[in-house]
Design an enzyme around this catalytic site. Structure first.
Site, short mmCIF file in Angstrom:
data_model
loop_
_atom_site.label_atom_id
_atom_site.label_comp_id
_atom_site.label_asym_id
_atom_site.label_seq_id
_atom_site.Cartn_x
_atom_site.Cartn_y
_atom_site.Cartn_z
N SER A 88 0.82 -1.21 0.00
CA SER A 88 0.00 0.00 0.00
C SER A 88 0.85 1.26 0.00
O SER A 88 0.43 2.30 0.50
CB SER A 88 -0.93 0.01 1.22
OG SER A 88 -0.17 -0.01 2.43
N ALA A 131 3.73 3.82 -2.41
CA ALA A 131 3.61 4.65 -3.62
C ALA A 131 3.37 3.81 -4.87
O ALA A 131 2.54 4.17 -5.71
CB ALA A 131 4.88 5.49 -3.78
N LYS A 134 0.68 -5.49 4.77
CA LYS A 134 1.10 -6.38 5.87
C LYS A 134 0.81 -5.77 7.23
O LYS A 134 0.32 -6.43 8.13
CB LYS A 134 2.58 -6.71 5.73
CG LYS A 134 3.08 -7.66 6.83
CD LYS A 134 4.44 -8.25 6.50
CE LYS A 134 5.53 -7.23 6.40
NZ LYS A 134 6.86 -7.86 6.21
N GLN A 175 12.35 11.03 3.27
CA GLN A 175 12.50 12.42 3.71
C GLN A 175 12.79 13.37 2.55
O GLN A 175 12.19 14.43 2.43
CB GLN A 175 13.65 12.52 4.74
CG GLN A 175 13.39 11.83 6.05
CD GLN A 175 14.61 11.92 6.97
OE1 GLN A 175 15.72 12.22 6.54
NE2 GLN A 175 14.41 11.65 8.24
N GLU A 224 20.68 17.09 -4.32
CA GLU A 224 21.21 15.98 -3.52
C GLU A 224 22.41 15.37 -4.22
O GLU A 224 22.72 15.69 -5.37
CB GLU A 224 20.11 14.94 -3.27
CG GLU A 224 18.97 15.47 -2.42
CD GLU A 224 17.91 14.44 -2.11
OE1 GLU A 224 17.18 14.63 -1.13
OE2 GLU A 224 17.80 13.44 -2.86
N HIS A 245 22.94 4.03 3.03
CA HIS A 245 22.86 5.48 3.12
C HIS A 245 23.99 5.97 4.00
O HIS A 245 24.24 5.42 5.08
CB HIS A 245 21.52 5.92 3.70
CG HIS A 245 21.21 7.36 3.44
ND1 HIS A 245 21.87 8.38 4.10
CD2 HIS A 245 20.32 7.96 2.62
CE1 HIS A 245 21.39 9.54 3.68
NE2 HIS A 245 20.45 9.31 2.78
N ARG A 282 26.07 8.06 -3.28
CA ARG A 282 25.99 7.46 -1.95
C ARG A 282 27.02 6.35 -1.71
O ARG A 282 27.53 6.21 -0.59
CB ARG A 282 24.58 6.91 -1.72
CG ARG A 282 23.55 8.00 -1.52
CD ARG A 282 22.16 7.44 -1.41
NE ARG A 282 21.20 8.50 -1.12
CZ ARG A 282 19.89 8.33 -1.09
NH1 ARG A 282 19.38 7.14 -1.33
NH2 ARG A 282 19.08 9.35 -0.82
N HIS A 317 20.01 1.08 3.24
CA HIS A 317 18.95 2.04 2.93
C HIS A 317 18.02 1.62 1.82
O HIS A 317 16.83 1.90 1.88
CB HIS A 317 19.59 3.38 2.58
CG HIS A 317 18.62 4.47 2.30
ND1 HIS A 317 17.68 4.89 3.23
CD2 HIS A 317 18.41 5.24 1.20
CE1 HIS A 317 16.96 5.87 2.72
NE2 HIS A 317 17.37 6.10 1.49
N GLU A 368 10.36 -0.92 -5.03
CA GLU A 368 11.65 -1.37 -4.52
C GLU A 368 11.86 -2.87 -4.60
O GLU A 368 12.99 -3.35 -4.53
CB GLU A 368 11.83 -0.90 -3.06
CG GLU A 368 13.25 -1.05 -2.56
CD GLU A 368 13.43 -0.55 -1.14
OE1 GLU A 368 14.51 -0.78 -0.56
OE2 GLU A 368 12.49 0.07 -0.59
N ARG A 393 21.57 3.48 -6.64
CA ARG A 393 20.46 4.38 -6.90
C ARG A 393 20.85 5.84 -6.70
O ARG A 393 21.41 6.19 -5.66
CB ARG A 393 19.27 4.05 -5.99
CG ARG A 393 18.11 5.04 -6.13
CD ARG A 393 16.91 4.61 -5.34
NE ARG A 393 17.09 4.68 -3.91
CZ ARG A 393 16.94 5.79 -3.18
NH1 ARG A 393 16.66 6.94 -3.76
NH2 ARG A 393 17.06 5.74 -1.87
#
Length: 550
Positions: A22, A24, A44, A56, A135, A259, A307, A368, A392, A403
Site C-alpha cells: 500500500s 507509492a 502487511k 525524507q 542531492e 545510506h 551514496r 537504505h 523497490e 540508486r
C-alpha cells in the site's frame, strides 16, 4: 515447500486485481486500475507502514529551466556505474514531470519558492513555483519536496484518493505467505501462472486465499536483512522471496545501498538524516581530527558524491581512526534556514539533546535501499504470467549498481502506472481464475519455541552486516553462505511443522533474500557501485547484470 491443499472456504472474491503493498507503487497502480476495474490492496501492517512514508528527501524531476532530461539521464547512469539499462532510465526520467503533476493534482503540498495570499486567503504562486533542492550525484537542483517529510505527504495524498475510490478495497493486517500459482491445475501445470496470494489475517490467524485475474507485487525492499537499516520493520523482502519461490528471476541482488548518514544514537534506531542536509551545505567531519575528509575521497564532488562513494568514505574513516561515528555539520548555515528546510529532523534531534543549528550530528552508514529485485520490463511484467511488479521489490534497470538520490519514489509512480496500463491493455485476453484449492492448516500445530524465530532473525541480520556489508571479500561471502545453508533446513522444518505467523513468514523471506544477495555477490568478480570487494577491486570494462534463475 509444496502448497498445502484443503477445501476450506475462500476469502471473498469480488475484485479483478490484487495489489500487494500500500505504498507509492501499489497505490499508484490501484488508482489507475480503478478507472475500470475492482482492486484489492493488501498491506502487511497498517496502510501507512511501508517505506514510502519514511522518505525524507523528495522526488527527482527535470523542472528547472537550466536542467534537461539528458542531464538527469547522465547523472543516473553515472551513479549507477553503467549497470543501468539506458531505455529504462529514459523511460522513467521522461515521465517524471507528469508524475509530479499528478501528485500536485492529488493535493501533495510541495514546497514552493514564493507564496502570496490572494484576497480569498488562498495561496497562489509566482514564477517557477516549485522549490527545488539538490542531492548527491545530481548536477542540478531537481528535487521537489515537502520540507523533509516528502514521503509522508505523498503517502497521505495517495491513501486519501484510494480511500475515496469506490473501486478500491484497502485491507491492512494481511501478511502474504506465497503466490497462488496454477501448477496444481491441469491447464496451467508448470506454467507458473499467478492467480493471487495466500495471506495470514493477523487478527484471526487464519490463512486467506485471495484470487484475481491479475496480481501486482509492490511489497517493498529487503532492508531488514541487515542489522542496521533505515528501512521500516516490515521491509523483509516478502515480494522478492515470494516471486522467486514461484519461479521468477531476480537481478542484481548484490546491489544493496547503504545510506551514508543515519543518526548514531544508542536509544534511537534507524533515523535517517536526509541527503538534502548535504545538498544544502552540510559537511562531513572527522570528530577526532576536526577536518573535513571528503576531499581525500572525491575532491570534486565532496559531500555531493554518489551514496556508494560517501558511504565507503565514512566507513573508511571510522575504521582507520577507530571511531564510532563521524560528524555531519550544517551549523555554519543560518539557524532559520536550517529550521525552515529541515523542521522534522531539527525537532527530532532537539528531543535527543542535539541542536543541528549550533553543532554537528553524529552519523554512520546504514542499509537504505534494495537496488536489485524481481526482474521486470518497461511494462512491469515479471517472468510469471499474471504477475506484474513495481517499486523497490523490482530490478527495472533504472538504478543499476547504485540508486541516484530521490529516483526511488519516482520509479514507484512510473512503474505503478506502467503496470496498471499494461493490465488494462491486455485485460480482455486474461483468463478468469480457475477453481483454486485452499490452504491446509490441518497438519500443523502452535509453535512451541518462538525463541527459535528471534534467534535466527538476529543471527541472519548480524552476519549479513558483518560479512555482506559495505566492503566485502570472497571469504566473508563464503562464510555467510555457509551460515545461510545451516539455517535453511531449520527454518523450513519450523515452517512445515508449525502454524504460520507474521514473524515466521518474515524470517523465511529474510533468509531467502539473504541467500539471493550472497549468491549474487559471489557471482560478481569485480567492484562496481555498491558491490565493493577487496578480492576484485577493479571494475570490468563491460557491465553485466547478475541474473539468478530459480
Amino acid at each position: 515447500m509444496a502448497e498445502k491443499i484443503t477445501t476450506a472456504s475462500p476469502a471473498p472474491r469480488d475484485h479483478d486485481v490484487i495489489i500487494v503493498g500500500s505504498g507509492a507503487a501499489g497505490l499508484s497502480a490501484a488508482l489507475v486500475l480503478a478507472e475500470r476495474l475492482k482492486v484489492l490492496v493488501l498491506a502487511k501492517g497498517t496502510l501507512q507502514s511501508g517505506s514510502t512514508a519514511w522518505a525524507q528527501g523528495g522526488i527527482a524531476a527535470v523542472l528547472d529551466e537550466g536542467d534537461t532530461f539528458e542531464d538527469h539521464i547522465r547523472d543516473t547512469m553515472i551513479a549507477g556505474a553503467g549497470l543501468n539499462r539506458q531505455e529504462t532510465v529514459e523511460f522513467v526520467i521522461e515521465r517524471a514531470p507528469a508524475s509530479i503533476q499528478r501528485l500536485i493534482d492529488l493535493g501533495v503540498p510541495f514546497n514552493r519558492e514564493h507564496e502570496d495570499e490572494d484576497s480569498d486567503g488562498q495561496k497562489e504562486t509566482a514564477g517557477r513555483d516549485l522549490h527545488l533542492t539538490r542531492e548527491g550525484g545530481h548536477s542540478h537542483r531537481r528535487i521537489v519536496h515537502v520540507n523533509d517529510a516528502t514521503g509522508w505527504a505523498v503517502q497521505a495524498a495517495l491513501l486519501k484518493a484510494a480511500e475515496e475510490n469506490p473501486n478500491i478495497t484497502l485491507l491492512p493486517g494481511r501478511a502474504c505467505i506465497d503466490l497462488v500459482t496454477g501448477r496444481h491445475e491441469e491447464k496451467y501445470s508448470g506454467s507458473g501462472r499467478v492467480w493471487g496470494v495466500y495471506a495470514v489475517n493477523q487478527e484471526t490467524g487464519a490463512v486467506e486465499t485471495h484470487i484475481a485475474r491479475a496480481t501486482v507485487m509492490a511489497a517493498g525492499g529487503a532492508g531488514r536483512v541487515y542489522q542496521f537499516s533505515t528501512a521500516p520493520r516490515g521491509a523483509t523482502g516478502d515480494g522478492i522471496a515470494m516471486a522467486w519461490r514461484a519461479g521468477a528471476r531476480t537481478s542484481n541482488m548484490e546491489m544493496m545501498q547503504f545510506h551514508p548518514t543515519c543518526l548514531y544514537n544508542l536509544e534511537v534506531k534507524n533515523f535517517l538524516i536526509t541527503e538534502a542536509v548535504r545538498g544544502e551545505g552540510g559537511r562531513l567531519i572527522n570528530p577526532r581530527t576536526g577536518a573535513r575528509f571528503m576531499e581525500s575521497y572525491d575532491p570534486e564532488r565532496l559531500e555531493l558524491a554518489p551514496r556508494d562513494i560517501v558511504a565507503r568514505a565514512i566507513d573508511s574513516e571510522i575504521k582507520r581512526f577507530g571511531l564510532d561515528y563521524v560528524h555531519l555539520d550544517i551549523s555554519h548555515m543560518p539557524a532559520e534556514f536550517v529550521r525552515e528546510h529541515f523542521p522534522t529532523i531539527h525537532e527530532k534531534l532537539l528531543g535527543l539533546g542535539i541542536d543541528m543549528t549550533t553543532g554537528p550530528i553524529p552519523v554512520v552508514p546504514a542499509q537504505h535501499y534494495t537496488c536489485g529485485g524481481i526482474l521486470i520490463g518497461l511494462d512491469a511484467r515479471t517472468d510469471l504470467p499474471g504477475l506484474w511488479a513495481a517499486g523497490e521489490c523490482t530490478e527495472s534497470g533504472l538504478h543499476g549498481a547504485n540508486r541516484l538520490a530521490s529516483n526511488s519514489l519516482l520509479e514507484c509512480f512510473v512503474f505503478g502506472d506502467a503496470a496498471a496500463r499494461d493490465i488494462l491493455a491486455c485485460w480482455d485476453d486474461l483468463d478468469a481464475p480457475p477453481p483454486i484449492r485452499e490452504w491446509d492448516a490441518s497438519r500443523v500445530t502452535e509453535a512451541d519455541e518462538e525463541v527459535v524465530i528471534k534467534q535466527n532473525w538476529t543471527e541472519i541480520r548480524r552476519f549479513m552486516w558483518n560479512y555482506v556489508g559495505i566492503v566485502r571479500t570472497t571469504k566473508r561471502l563464503e562464510r555467510a553462505a555457509h551460515r545461510i545453508a545451516l539455517l535453511g533446513q531449520e527454518i523450513e522444518d519450523y515452517y512445515g511443522s508449525f502454524r504460520v505467523s507474521t514473524d515466521l513468514i518474515e524470517l523465511r523471506n529474510l533468509h531467502q533474500c539473504a541467500q539471493l544477495i550472497v549468491m549474487s555477490a559471489l557471482k560478481r568478480h569485480e567492484s562496481r557501485g555498491l558491490h565493493f570487494t577487496l578480492d576484485y577491486p577493479e571494475t570490468l570494462e563491460i557491465a553485466r547484470d547478475t541474473v539468478l534463475v530459480p
